[in-house]
Design a protein around this motif. Structure first.
Motif, PDB file in Angstrom:
ATOM      1  N   LEU A   9       0.927  -0.803   0.061  1.00 10.02           N
ATOM      2  CA  LEU A   9       0.196  -0.554   0.033  1.00 10.02           C
ATOM      3  C   LEU A   9       0.629   1.236   0.616  1.00 10.02           C
ATOM      4  O   LEU A   9       0.270   1.744  -0.463  1.00 10.02           O
ATOM      5  CB  LEU A   9      -1.411   0.153   1.054  1.00 10.02           C
ATOM      6  N   VAL A  10       2.047   1.257   0.569  1.00  7.71           N
ATOM      7  CA  VAL A  10       3.015   2.339   0.433  1.00  7.71           C
ATOM      8  C   VAL A  10       3.523   3.098  -0.636  1.00  7.71           C
ATOM      9  O   VAL A  10       2.960   3.719  -0.866  1.00  7.71           O
ATOM     10  CB  VAL A  10       4.435   2.028   0.909  1.00  7.71           C
ATOM     11  N   ALA A  11       3.111   2.217  -1.912  1.00 10.95           N
ATOM     12  CA  ALA A  11       3.848   2.143  -3.184  1.00 10.95           C
ATOM     13  C   ALA A  11       2.145   3.320  -3.761  1.00 10.95           C
ATOM     14  O   ALA A  11       2.943   3.987  -4.681  1.00 10.95           O
ATOM     15  CB  ALA A  11       4.438   1.267  -3.316  1.00 10.95           C
ATOM     16  N   PHE A  12       1.533   2.548  -3.845  1.00  6.86           N
ATOM     17  CA  PHE A  12       0.666   2.841  -4.391  1.00  6.86           C
ATOM     18  C   PHE A  12      -0.517   3.706  -4.152  1.00  6.86           C
ATOM     19  O   PHE A  12      -1.565   4.827  -3.928  1.00  6.86           O
ATOM     20  CB  PHE A  12      -0.482   1.923  -4.549  1.00  6.86           C
ATOM     21  N   ALA A  13      -0.718   4.017  -1.933  1.00  9.99           N
ATOM     22  CA  ALA A  13      -1.916   4.397  -1.145  1.00  9.99           C
ATOM     23  C   ALA A  13      -0.874   5.211  -0.225  1.00  9.99           C
ATOM     24  O   ALA A  13      -1.601   7.178   0.137  1.00  9.99           O
ATOM     25  CB  ALA A  13      -2.942   3.713  -0.468  1.00  9.99           C
ATOM     26  N   GLY A  14       0.744   5.172   0.045  1.00 10.31           N
ATOM     27  CA  GLY A  14       0.651   6.030   1.022  1.00 10.31           C
ATOM     28  C   GLY A  14       1.120   5.439   2.736  1.00 10.31           C
ATOM     29  O   GLY A  14       0.729   4.586   2.564  1.00 10.31           O
ATOM     30  N   PHE A  15       2.234   6.498   2.988  1.00  9.77           N
ATOM     31  CA  PHE A  15       2.378   5.153   4.288  1.00  9.77           C
ATOM     32  C   PHE A  15       0.789   5.473   5.338  1.00  9.77           C
ATOM     33  O   PHE A  15       0.471   4.554   5.925  1.00  9.77           O
ATOM     34  CB  PHE A  15       3.618   6.264   5.157  1.00  9.77           C
ATOM     35  N   GLY A  16       0.489   6.583   5.344  1.00 12.43           N
ATOM     36  CA  GLY A  16      -1.374   6.939   5.864  1.00 12.43           C
ATOM     37  C   GLY A  16      -1.758   4.896   5.906  1.00 12.43           C
ATOM     38  O   GLY A  16      -2.509   5.268   7.014  1.00 12.43           O
ATOM     39  N   ARG A  17      -2.624   5.153   4.653  1.00 16.79           N
ATOM     40  CA  ARG A  17      -3.031   4.663   4.387  1.00 16.79           C
ATOM     41  C   ARG A  17      -2.551   3.171   4.735  1.00 16.79           C
ATOM     42  O   ARG A  17      -3.339   2.170   5.345  1.00 16.79           O
ATOM     43  CB  ARG A  17      -3.465   4.004   3.342  1.00 16.79           C
ATOM     44  N   ALA A  18      -1.344   2.763   4.791  1.00 17.58           N
ATOM     45  CA  ALA A  18      -0.516   1.759   5.092  1.00 17.58           C
ATOM     46  C   ALA A  18      -0.422   1.528   6.459  1.00 17.58           C
ATOM     47  O   ALA A  18      -1.055  -0.005   7.552  1.00 17.58           O
ATOM     48  CB  ALA A  18       0.678   1.565   4.515  1.00 17.58           C
ATOM     49  N   ILE A  19      -0.056   2.952   7.449  1.00 24.16           N
ATOM     50  CA  ILE A  19       0.090   2.325   8.859  1.00 24.16           C
ATOM     51  C   ILE A  19      -1.371   1.964   9.238  1.00 24.16           C
ATOM     52  O   ILE A  19      -1.731   1.474  10.208  1.00 24.16           O
ATOM     53  CB  ILE A  19       0.651   3.485   8.964  1.00 24.16           C
ATOM     54  N   ASN A  20      -2.271   2.249   9.014  1.00 27.15           N
ATOM     55  CA  ASN A  20      -3.875   2.630   9.247  1.00 27.15           C
ATOM     56  C   ASN A  20      -4.352   0.954   9.091  1.00 27.15           C
ATOM     57  O   ASN A  20      -5.198   0.469   9.726  1.00 27.15           O
ATOM     58  CB  ASN A  20      -4.920   3.181   8.692  1.00 27.15           C
TER      59      ASN A  20
END
Length: 211
Positions: A62-73
């Motif tokens: 998700l980091v590559a396609f949606a960013g760190f914020g979405r990945a963390i959540n």
């Protein structure tokens, strides 16, 4: 559309197909920030016997396609369902080399034009795509290139407004999903030999670098 792609190609068994589609639905839910849907898909994946490290790989992507914020959540949702320690870390050197190899394999003759275009936008953008996108994310162990492309398509489709990138990854997905099972087996045998050869060469290079 994704269901037709996988079932029509007959590349994977029914159980694995459903697990992959579940990962794709979970990816889309995470990109949209729909944590209740993500929780449901993760629970279903765990109940179906999906391995925890594969879920980790799907969420890391998700980091590559949606960013760190979405990945963390998304990781917070998974951690509440199934805490996992210790984690598998990818400590392999040569991220750029792996990214270059994977990107060339997927894009084939279009690779040069793609990199020139990205480099014309900004040279660091082209470098990050190779080193970070393909080398550190899409080349990680745990999920195959086909599985990662499926999740990339799910993430881009869920994001909205990324039609150029979505079309590009759909072409990538088709290019690495042969239409016939026999063709799939032949390609997998060739790729296995290539991987063994490349791993041997990389091991020699890394050993020489240490010495």
């Amino acid at each position: 559309h994704l269901r037709r792609q996988f079932r029509g190609g007959r590349l994977l068994s029914q159980g694995i197909q459903e697990r992959l589609l579940g990962l794709a639905r979970g990816t889309a839910a995470a990109v949209r920030g729909r944590e209740r849907v993500l929780r449901r898909e993760l629970l279903a994946a765990l109940a179906a016997g999906e391995r925890i490290h594969r879920l980790h790989e799907a969420l890391l992507q998700l980091v590559a396609f949606a960013g760190f914020g979405r990945a963390i959540n998304a990781f917070r949702v998974l951690d509440a369902l199934r805490p996992q320690r210790p984690f598998r870390r990818d400590r392999r050197p040569g991220a750029r080399r792996r990214g270059l190899r994977l990107c060339r394999r997927i894009y084939g003759p279009s690779y040069g034009a793609l990199m020139r275009r990205m480099g014309s936008l900004h040279p660091d953008l082209a470098e990050w795509i190779l080193r970070d996108g393909y080398g550190r994310v899409l080349s990680r162990p745990g999920l195959s290139a086909r599985e990662r492309e499926l999740l990339a398509v799910a993430a881009l489709a869920a994001s909205g407004g990324l039609d150029l990138q979505l079309d590009s990854h759909l072409r990538e997905l088709r290019s690495i999903m042969p239409a016939r099972f026999e063709e799939y087996l032949a390609i997998e045998k060739r790729r296995a030999c290539e991987r063994l050869l490349l791993e041997g060469v990389e091991a020699v290079i890394d050993t020489c670098a240490i010495l």
